[in-house]
Write a protein that holds these residues in place. Structure first.
Motif, PDB file in Angstrom:
ATOM      1  N   GLY A  65       0.759  -0.848   0.086  1.00  0.00           N
ATOM      2  CA  GLY A  65      -0.414  -0.023   0.214  1.00  0.00           C
ATOM      3  C   GLY A  65       0.400   0.928   0.392  1.00  0.00           C
ATOM      4  O   GLY A  65       2.544   1.135   0.090  1.00  0.00           O
ATOM      5  N   ALA A  66       0.039   2.341  -0.216  1.00  0.00           N
ATOM      6  CA  ALA A  66       0.477   4.110  -0.270  1.00  0.00           C
ATOM      7  C   ALA A  66      -0.085   4.715   0.161  1.00  0.00           C
ATOM      8  O   ALA A  66      -1.422   4.989  -0.404  1.00  0.00           O
ATOM      9  N   ASP A  67       0.576   5.712   1.129  1.00  0.00           N
ATOM     10  CA  ASP A  67      -0.954   6.695   1.295  1.00  0.00           C
ATOM     11  C   ASP A  67       0.029   7.792   2.049  1.00  0.00           C
ATOM     12  O   ASP A  67       1.689   7.576   2.365  1.00  0.00           O
ATOM     13  N   GLY A  68      -1.175   8.767   2.169  1.00  0.00           N
ATOM     14  CA  GLY A  68       0.057   9.516   3.342  1.00  0.00           C
ATOM     15  C   GLY A  68      -0.835   9.470   4.422  1.00  0.00           C
ATOM     16  O   GLY A  68      -2.057   9.844   4.810  1.00  0.00           O
ATOM     17  N   PRO A  86       0.486  14.891   5.495  1.00  0.00           N
ATOM     18  CA  PRO A  86       0.055  15.020   4.566  1.00  0.00           C
ATOM     19  C   PRO A  86       0.691  15.459   2.870  1.00  0.00           C
ATOM     20  O   PRO A  86       0.877  14.912   2.027  1.00  0.00           O
ATOM     21  N   GLY A  87       2.006  16.172   3.116  1.00  0.00           N
ATOM     22  CA  GLY A  87       3.157  16.407   2.512  1.00  0.00           C
ATOM     23  C   GLY A  87       4.318  15.599   2.008  1.00  0.00           C
ATOM     24  O   GLY A  87       5.937  15.451   1.472  1.00  0.00           O
ATOM     25  N   PHE A 103       3.810   7.935   1.472  1.00  0.00           N
ATOM     26  CA  PHE A 103       4.813   6.241   2.811  1.00  0.00           C
ATOM     27  C   PHE A 103       3.786   4.705   2.290  1.00  0.00           C
ATOM     28  O   PHE A 103       2.720   4.615   1.795  1.00  0.00           O
ATOM     29  N   VAL A 104       5.124   4.204   1.485  1.00  0.00           N
ATOM     30  CA  VAL A 104       5.212   2.807   0.699  1.00  0.00           C
ATOM     31  C   VAL A 104       5.518   1.657   1.303  1.00  0.00           C
ATOM     32  O   VAL A 104       6.033   1.555   1.476  1.00  0.00           O
ATOM     33  N   THR A 105       4.572   0.738   1.442  1.00  0.00           N
ATOM     34  CA  THR A 105       4.741  -0.843   2.143  1.00  0.00           C
ATOM     35  C   THR A 105       5.609  -1.440   1.307  1.00  0.00           C
ATOM     36  O   THR A 105       4.019  -1.757   0.371  1.00  0.00           O
ATOM     37  N   ALA A 106       6.347  -2.295   1.516  1.00  0.00           N
ATOM     38  CA  ALA A 106       6.355  -3.540   0.257  1.00  0.00           C
ATOM     39  C   ALA A 106       7.366  -4.225   0.076  1.00  0.00           C
ATOM     40  O   ALA A 106       7.600  -4.554   1.584  1.00  0.00           O
ATOM     41  N   THR A 158      -5.601   6.028  -0.316  1.00  0.00           N
ATOM     42  CA  THR A 158      -5.037   7.245  -1.693  1.00  0.00           C
ATOM     43  C   THR A 158      -4.494   8.190  -0.668  1.00  0.00           C
ATOM     44  O   THR A 158      -4.124   8.144   0.462  1.00  0.00           O
ATOM     45  N   LEU A 159      -3.769   9.415  -1.029  1.00  0.00           N
ATOM     46  CA  LEU A 159      -2.776  10.050  -0.720  1.00  0.00           C
ATOM     47  C   LEU A 159      -4.531  11.522  -0.283  1.00  0.00           C
ATOM     48  O   LEU A 159      -4.503  12.365  -1.086  1.00  0.00           O
ATOM     49  N   ALA A 160      -4.213  11.998   1.049  1.00  0.00           N
ATOM     50  CA  ALA A 160      -4.871  12.901   1.567  1.00  0.00           C
ATOM     51  C   ALA A 160      -4.131  14.148   1.835  1.00  0.00           C
ATOM     52  O   ALA A 160      -3.086  14.411   2.397  1.00  0.00           O
TER      53      ALA A 160
END
Length: 559
Positions: free
Chosen positions: A39-42, A47-48, A51-54, A132-134
């Motif tokens: 996943g990837a989100d803020g 919010p700036g 963060f990517v988890t893999a 999503t990225l907020a």
């Protein structure tokens, strides 16, 4: 920390939109063991940053993230990208979370795809994040202060102050004061609100209504910062100081007749840093204590005035032999409670009636009955009635005799009888019967009854002529009187009885009834027959209000 409800709704919408595109994470180009995007989100507080988890079988060597507006169609141009990732968490580069700064032109929510490559050369391109990225402004509260942190009776009002800052992710190093932003302040069992000034400062005040308060403060939605992420400030834990209380009571026991109301008065005080002072506007209550010694039900209540004084009316509706007066109520934030023992006895109403008579030889007969109505009442072990007398029927009552009540039924509304006959020297008095009650049964008294028998006498008694010839008339002189107080008055219309005892005999024989005129003078005559003694006394036929007189005599010689 918490997100606003708006943020939660946006996240759910973004997730739905991501899943509805039909896209799915791309597989590695190698057959197995290639990179996998979790996943990837803020994070809402950053919010700036993205963060990517893999993870992968080989160390990940390159990560690129691409951002697309949520409302953009598939295949549209990206709004921006970032590849400046550094590992944020994880044991090694094969698995963990990486982060990178995000720089986008516009605020909003973005769909994220990720390109991954590992050391083996295996790649994943365009893997869609389920999140999503907020990319929004963050509104936070700094330097939150509650003063005083330990409020007391003299310092009850708590002032809450702080500064609200708006942190735009496009300008991460320049947070600005939030002007005109509403702030919600929860105070435990209540809430207050405030609005920030141009410098972002806000001030609000409240008075605690409980001893411990979890103070929470959060910015609210505002048109000036649409879609902003509001961050609740850390809780402030406050507690109050409960001051000792004391009070006086004019009495600690009331004995009331059924239907009556008693009164307790007193004064309440509270101890402060300046000493004891009046305690105004606080509850004064009277509770019946149950079997466990705890307040069972409320008997009476009032409130102290501005000077701490009180008047507590207490009804006789319920008896409470074991009760308690209390100043204050439980869990008051600034004062303790204080108690005093109390006892409320109710004497339930009784009813008594009596009939009396006084005969001509001073014998008084009294009989009557007593009963009660309320089933909560009980007869004493040996109930009695006292017969009393008074000269005027209003005051100076004296006890003449005590009469036991014979208990036959021992039930409410069943009359129990009493009776007594005795000789009384008080032949002109008012009489009443008084039931001698106890704390359970009220005393009751009959109306006064005037019973009287006037003392009588015959003065100047004389038979003439003496001597007298046989068969000649004998007339009698004398005055019939009755006594009122200390004064003897003539008794007119009396019927004194004339007796005769012949010479040599010891027995008087009835002769006739005489009369008396308006002056009480005797009227009547007889015929002389033989020597003997004539006697006269007032008889019972004279009337119900006169006692027999003492017999007076005169000897007449008949020739």
């Amino acid at each position: 920390m918490r997100r606003s409800t708006f943020l939660a709704a946006a996240t759910a919408t973004a997730l739905y939109c991501s899943l509805s595109t039909g896209l799915s994470p791309a597989l590695a180009e190698s057959a197995t063991g290639g990179p996998v995007l979790v996943g990837a989100d803020g994070w809402y507080s950053q919010p700036g940053m993205l963060f990517v988890t893999a993870h992968s079988d080989n160390p990940l060597t390159h990560i690129t993230a691409h951002f697309f507006p949520l409302d953009a169609p598939d295949g549209g141009p990206e709004a921006g990208s970032t590849e400046d990732f550094t590992q944020y968490s994880g044991q090694d580069a094969t698995s963990g979370t990486w982060r990178a700064p995000v720089h986008l032109a516009d605020l909003g929510d973005y769909r994220v795809t990720v390109d991954l490559q590992d050391a083996s050369g295996a790649t994943v391109t365009g893997a869609l994040s389920p999140y999503t990225l907020a990319y929004r402004t963050i509104v936070t509260i700094s330097d939150l202060t509650a003063t005083p942190s330990v409020p007391d009776y003299l310092h009850q009002q708590v002032s809450v102050t702080g500064t609200v800052l708006a942190d735009d992710p496009r300008h991460p190093d320049a947070p600005a004061p939030a002007d005109g932003l509403p702030v919600d302040i929860e105070t435990g069992r209540g809430r207050v609100s405030a609005t920030t000034a141009a410098d972002g400062r806000f001030t609000a005040a409240f008075v605690p209504v409980q001893t411990s308060i979890d103070l929470t403060v959060a910015p609210q939605a505002s048109d000036a910062y649409p879609g902003a992420i509001d961050v609740m400030a850390p809780k402030q834990y406050l507690h109050t100081t409960q001051a000792p209380v004391r009070f006086t009571a004019s009495t600690h026991a009331l004995n009331l007749k059924q239907g009556a109301t008693g009164t307790v008065t007193g004064h309440a005080e509270i101890q402060t840093s300046t000493g004891w002072q009046p305690l105004p506007h606080t509850a004064i209550t009277l509770f019946d204590l149950g079997p466990n010694g705890l307040p069972d039900f409320l008997l009476a209540e009032t409130t102290t005035d501005s000077q701490g004084t009180y008047t507590l009316p207490v009804s006789s509706y319920n008896a409470a032999p074991t009760a308690e007066l209390m100043a204050g109520t439980a869990y008051m934030p600034f004062q303790q409670t204080s108690t005093e023992p109390f006892s409320l006895h109710v004497a339930y109403t009784t009813h008594i009636e009596m009939s009396t008579s006084l005969n001509d030889n001073s014998t008084l007969t009294a009989y009557g009955s007593v009963y009660y109505e309320d089933a909560r009442a009980h007869w004493p072990a040996k109930p009695t009635v006292t017969l009393q007398y008074s000269k005027d029927g209003k005051s100076g009552w004296k006890n003449a005799t005590t009469i036991p009540i014979k208990i036959r039924y021992n039930k409410p509304q069943f009359a129990e009888d009493f009776a007594r006959t005795f000789t009384t020297p008080n032949t002109n008095a008012y009489w009443r019967a008084r039931f001698n009650g106890n704390p359970d049964l009220a005393t009751s008294t009959t109306k006064p009854v005037h019973l009287y028998r006037y003392a009588t006498r015959i003065t100047g008694f004389h038979a003439s002529p003496d001597p007298v010839r046989k068969s000649q008339p004998i007339s009698f002189a004398g005055t019939l009187q009755y006594k009122v107080g200390t004064t003897w008055k003539p008794l007119s219309g009396g019927s004194p009885t004339l007796y005769f005892k012949p010479r040599g005999s010891t027995t008087y024989h009835y002769v006739c009834e005489l009369d008396s005129d308006k002056h009480g003078h005797l009227i009547g005559m007889v015929t002389a027959e033989r020597d003997g003694t004539w006697a006269i006394a007032l008889s019972r036929e004279t009337g119900d209000h006169y006692l027999r007189s003492t017999r007076v005599t005169d000897y007449v010689d008949v020739r």
